[in-house]
Design a protein around this motif. Structure first.
Motif, PDB file in Angstrom:
ATOM      1  N   HIS A  95       0.809  -1.374  -0.098  1.00  0.00           N
ATOM      2  CA  HIS A  95       0.028   0.056   0.135  1.00  0.00           C
ATOM      3  C   HIS A  95       0.648   1.028  -0.055  1.00  0.00           C
ATOM      4  O   HIS A  95       1.995   1.572   0.580  1.00  0.00           O
ATOM      5  N   PRO A  96      -0.075   2.410  -0.230  1.00  0.00           N
ATOM      6  CA  PRO A  96       0.976   3.247  -0.611  1.00  0.00           C
ATOM      7  C   PRO A  96       0.663   4.559   0.265  1.00  0.00           C
ATOM      8  O   PRO A  96      -0.048   4.420   0.833  1.00  0.00           O
ATOM      9  N   ASP A  97       1.850   5.567   0.853  1.00  0.00           N
ATOM     10  CA  ASP A  97       2.545   6.588   1.784  1.00  0.00           C
ATOM     11  C   ASP A  97       0.856   6.724   1.774  1.00  0.00           C
ATOM     12  O   ASP A  97       0.409   7.202  -0.054  1.00  0.00           O
ATOM     13  N   LEU A  98      -0.399   7.696   2.534  1.00  0.00           N
ATOM     14  CA  LEU A  98      -1.435   8.196   2.010  1.00  0.00           C
ATOM     15  C   LEU A  98      -0.284   9.583   2.014  1.00  0.00           C
ATOM     16  O   LEU A  98       0.061  10.630   2.822  1.00  0.00           O
ATOM     17  N   ALA A  99      -1.816  10.283   1.320  1.00  0.00           N
ATOM     18  CA  ALA A  99      -1.273  11.660   0.507  1.00  0.00           C
ATOM     19  C   ALA A  99       0.593  11.919  -0.226  1.00  0.00           C
ATOM     20  O   ALA A  99       1.019  12.786   0.135  1.00  0.00           O
ATOM     21  N   GLY A 100       1.074  10.992  -0.441  1.00  0.00           N
ATOM     22  CA  GLY A 100       2.677  10.560  -0.807  1.00  0.00           C
ATOM     23  C   GLY A 100       2.490  10.831  -2.208  1.00  0.00           C
ATOM     24  O   GLY A 100       1.811  11.046  -2.789  1.00  0.00           O
ATOM     25  N   ARG A 101       4.084  11.276  -2.634  1.00  0.00           N
ATOM     26  CA  ARG A 101       4.617  11.435  -4.130  1.00  0.00           C
ATOM     27  C   ARG A 101       4.665   9.593  -5.303  1.00  0.00           C
ATOM     28  O   ARG A 101       4.738  11.109  -6.226  1.00  0.00           O
ATOM     29  N   MET A 102       4.540   8.991  -4.638  1.00  0.00           N
ATOM     30  CA  MET A 102       5.068   7.798  -5.177  1.00  0.00           C
ATOM     31  C   MET A 102       3.702   7.558  -6.310  1.00  0.00           C
ATOM     32  O   MET A 102       2.602   7.803  -5.422  1.00  0.00           O
ATOM     33  N   LYS A 103       4.132   6.950  -7.271  1.00  0.00           N
ATOM     34  CA  LYS A 103       3.229   6.549  -8.180  1.00  0.00           C
ATOM     35  C   LYS A 103       2.175   5.291  -7.434  1.00  0.00           C
ATOM     36  O   LYS A 103       1.938   4.469  -6.794  1.00  0.00           O
TER      37      LYS A 103
ATOM     38  N   TYR B 164       5.214   6.274  11.751  1.00  0.00           N
ATOM     39  CA  TYR B 164       4.828   5.193  11.438  1.00  0.00           C
ATOM     40  C   TYR B 164       4.943   3.875  10.601  1.00  0.00           C
ATOM     41  O   TYR B 164       5.202   3.003  11.888  1.00  0.00           O
ATOM     42  N   VAL B 165       5.826   3.753   9.515  1.00  0.00           N
ATOM     43  CA  VAL B 165       6.257   3.707   8.968  1.00  0.00           C
ATOM     44  C   VAL B 165       7.686   3.257   9.823  1.00  0.00           C
ATOM     45  O   VAL B 165       7.587   1.218  10.329  1.00  0.00           O
ATOM     46  N   THR B 166       8.669   4.090  10.549  1.00  0.00           N
ATOM     47  CA  THR B 166       9.367   3.254  11.751  1.00  0.00           C
ATOM     48  C   THR B 166       9.099   2.483  12.618  1.00  0.00           C
ATOM     49  O   THR B 166       9.496   1.585  12.413  1.00  0.00           O
ATOM     50  N   ARG B 167       7.612   2.897  13.146  1.00  0.00           N
ATOM     51  CA  ARG B 167       7.252   2.280  13.838  1.00  0.00           C
ATOM     52  C   ARG B 167       6.878   0.965  14.009  1.00  0.00           C
ATOM     53  O   ARG B 167       6.694   0.493  14.605  1.00  0.00           O
ATOM     54  N   PHE B 168       6.069   0.290  12.809  1.00  0.00           N
ATOM     55  CA  PHE B 168       5.672  -0.430  12.608  1.00  0.00           C
ATOM     56  C   PHE B 168       6.477  -1.327  11.526  1.00  0.00           C
ATOM     57  O   PHE B 168       5.612  -2.611  11.245  1.00  0.00           O
ATOM     58  N   GLY B 169       6.835  -0.741  10.049  1.00  0.00           N
ATOM     59  CA  GLY B 169       7.424  -1.789   9.077  1.00  0.00           C
ATOM     60  C   GLY B 169       6.403  -1.307   8.541  1.00  0.00           C
ATOM     61  O   GLY B 169       6.977  -2.367   7.967  1.00  0.00           O
TER      62      GLY B 169
ATOM     63  N   PRO C 222       3.478   1.472   5.920  1.00  0.00           N
ATOM     64  CA  PRO C 222       2.549   2.293   6.038  1.00  0.00           C
ATOM     65  C   PRO C 222       1.196   2.646   6.550  1.00  0.00           C
ATOM     66  O   PRO C 222       0.507   1.424   6.756  1.00  0.00           O
ATOM     67  N   PHE C 223       1.310   3.798   6.648  1.00  0.00           N
ATOM     68  CA  PHE C 223      -0.538   3.786   7.648  1.00  0.00           C
ATOM     69  C   PHE C 223      -1.576   3.274   6.672  1.00  0.00           C
ATOM     70  O   PHE C 223      -1.233   4.261   5.335  1.00  0.00           O
ATOM     71  N   ILE C 224      -3.013   2.496   6.612  1.00  0.00           N
ATOM     72  CA  ILE C 224      -3.568   2.043   5.929  1.00  0.00           C
ATOM     73  C   ILE C 224      -5.170   2.285   6.971  1.00  0.00           C
ATOM     74  O   ILE C 224      -5.182   1.904   7.707  1.00  0.00           O
ATOM     75  N   VAL C 225      -6.021   3.221   5.344  1.00  0.00           N
ATOM     76  CA  VAL C 225      -7.080   3.471   6.386  1.00  0.00           C
ATOM     77  C   VAL C 225      -8.182   3.224   5.131  1.00  0.00           C
ATOM     78  O   VAL C 225      -7.169   3.354   3.703  1.00  0.00           O
ATOM     79  N   ALA C 226      -9.360   3.373   4.980  1.00  0.00           N
ATOM     80  CA  ALA C 226      -9.908   3.095   4.034  1.00  0.00           C
ATOM     81  C   ALA C 226     -10.677   4.490   3.962  1.00  0.00           C
ATOM     82  O   ALA C 226     -11.239   5.061   4.994  1.00  0.00           O
ATOM     83  N   VAL C 227     -10.187   5.177   3.149  1.00  0.00           N
ATOM     84  CA  VAL C 227     -10.872   6.796   3.153  1.00  0.00           C
ATOM     85  C   VAL C 227     -11.280   6.898   3.040  1.00  0.00           C
ATOM     86  O   VAL C 227     -11.950   8.009   2.825  1.00  0.00           O
ATOM     87  N   ARG C 228     -12.372   6.059   1.673  1.00  0.00           N
ATOM     88  CA  ARG C 228     -13.612   6.330   1.035  1.00  0.00           C
ATOM     89  C   ARG C 228     -14.524   6.458   2.184  1.00  0.00           C
ATOM     90  O   ARG C 228     -14.851   6.591   2.903  1.00  0.00           O
ATOM     91  N   GLY C 229     -14.859   8.074   1.876  1.00  0.00           N
ATOM     92  CA  GLY C 229     -16.018   8.627   2.560  1.00  0.00           C
ATOM     93  C   GLY C 229     -15.448   9.102   3.979  1.00  0.00           C
ATOM     94  O   GLY C 229     -16.609  10.344   5.047  1.00  0.00           O
ATOM     95  N   LEU C 230     -13.653   9.397   3.840  1.00  0.00           N
ATOM     96  CA  LEU C 230     -13.501  10.293   5.486  1.00  0.00           C
ATOM     97  C   LEU C 230     -12.745  11.491   4.333  1.00  0.00           C
ATOM     98  O   LEU C 230     -12.232  11.299   3.159  1.00  0.00           O
ATOM     99  N   GLY C 231     -13.135  12.672   5.778  1.00  0.00           N
ATOM    100  CA  GLY C 231     -12.325  14.253   4.762  1.00  0.00           C
ATOM    101  C   GLY C 231     -10.584  13.572   5.300  1.00  0.00           C
ATOM    102  O   GLY C 231     -10.573  12.460   6.645  1.00  0.00           O
ATOM    103  N   LYS C 232      -9.796  14.983   4.611  1.00  0.00           N
ATOM    104  CA  LYS C 232      -8.763  14.546   5.410  1.00  0.00           C
ATOM    105  C   LYS C 232      -8.070  14.825   6.601  1.00  0.00           C
ATOM    106  O   LYS C 232      -7.464  14.329   7.406  1.00  0.00           O
ATOM    107  N   GLU C 233      -9.331  16.006   7.423  1.00  0.00           N
ATOM    108  CA  GLU C 233      -9.130  15.909   8.281  1.00  0.00           C
ATOM    109  C   GLU C 233      -9.299  14.554   9.734  1.00  0.00           C
ATOM    110  O   GLU C 233      -8.879  14.656  10.521  1.00  0.00           O
TER     111      GLU C 233
END
Length: 171
Positions: A69-77, A109-114, A116-127
């Motif tokens: 999974h990609p980082d959220l709001a990251g710059r990777m493809k 997050y990646v440093t702590r857990f190894g 990326p942070f994953i959340v089902a973003v559909r229906g959520l806002g950036k806040e």
């Protein structure tokens, strides 16, 4: 393209994997393994079988799934699906300050857990997403590993709902 559950059950393994192998991010092995349990009775049955493949996978395979999974709001493809989901949550419109905070939180997050942070973003806002990562970066690793897998399952369910013809999604 939309399919019925019956159509998915009638496909060859290659067709099946090509059609839905992407719903678990960069992890077509989930669909490959679920294929053997056909025929699929409903979307819910198909999703359950796919999630079961993840649950029965080795810890290394599950970790690889999370790391796909990609980082959220990251710059990777991003995959088309991830790009659409993140855009829908407003993650492509972060202020410079929000972007910097999200980047720092992703790194922590990646440093702590190894993975990326994953959340089902559909229906959520950036806040809501920023609030979730702020809170979850404090979790214990075993708890967060399970939570991340649960979020992956939610994402897969939403993606399956998008490709199963209407009338079958709630089955």
């Amino acid at each position: 393209m939309k399919f019925t559950v019956h159509q998915l059950s009638e496909m060859s393994k290659q067709q099946f994997v090509e059609s839905i192998g992407w719903v678990f991010e960069h992890s077509p092995w989930v669909a490959e393994r679920a294929y053997g349990a056909k025929p699929f009775r409903s979307l819910s049955h198909l999703h359950l079988l796919m999630v079961r493949q993840v649950e029965e996978a080795s810890e290394g395979e599950r970790l690889s799934l999370l790391r796909a999974h990609p980082d959220l709001a990251g710059r990777m493809k991003l995959t088309d699906a991830s790009q659409k989901e993140q855009r829908g949550a407003g993650l492509d419109r972060l202020s410079p300050e929000e972007f910097d905070e999200m980047t720092a939180l992703n790194e922590a997050y990646v440093t702590r857990f190894g993975f990326p942070f994953i959340v089902a973003v559909r229906g959520l806002g950036k806040e809501e997403i920023l609030s979730a990562i702020r809170e979850r970066v404090t979790h214990e690793k075993t708890d967060e590993f399970g939570r991340a897998l649960s979020e992956v399952a939610k994402i897969a369910r939403l993606r399956l709902e998008d490709i199963i013809k209407s009338g079958e999604a709630g089955e």
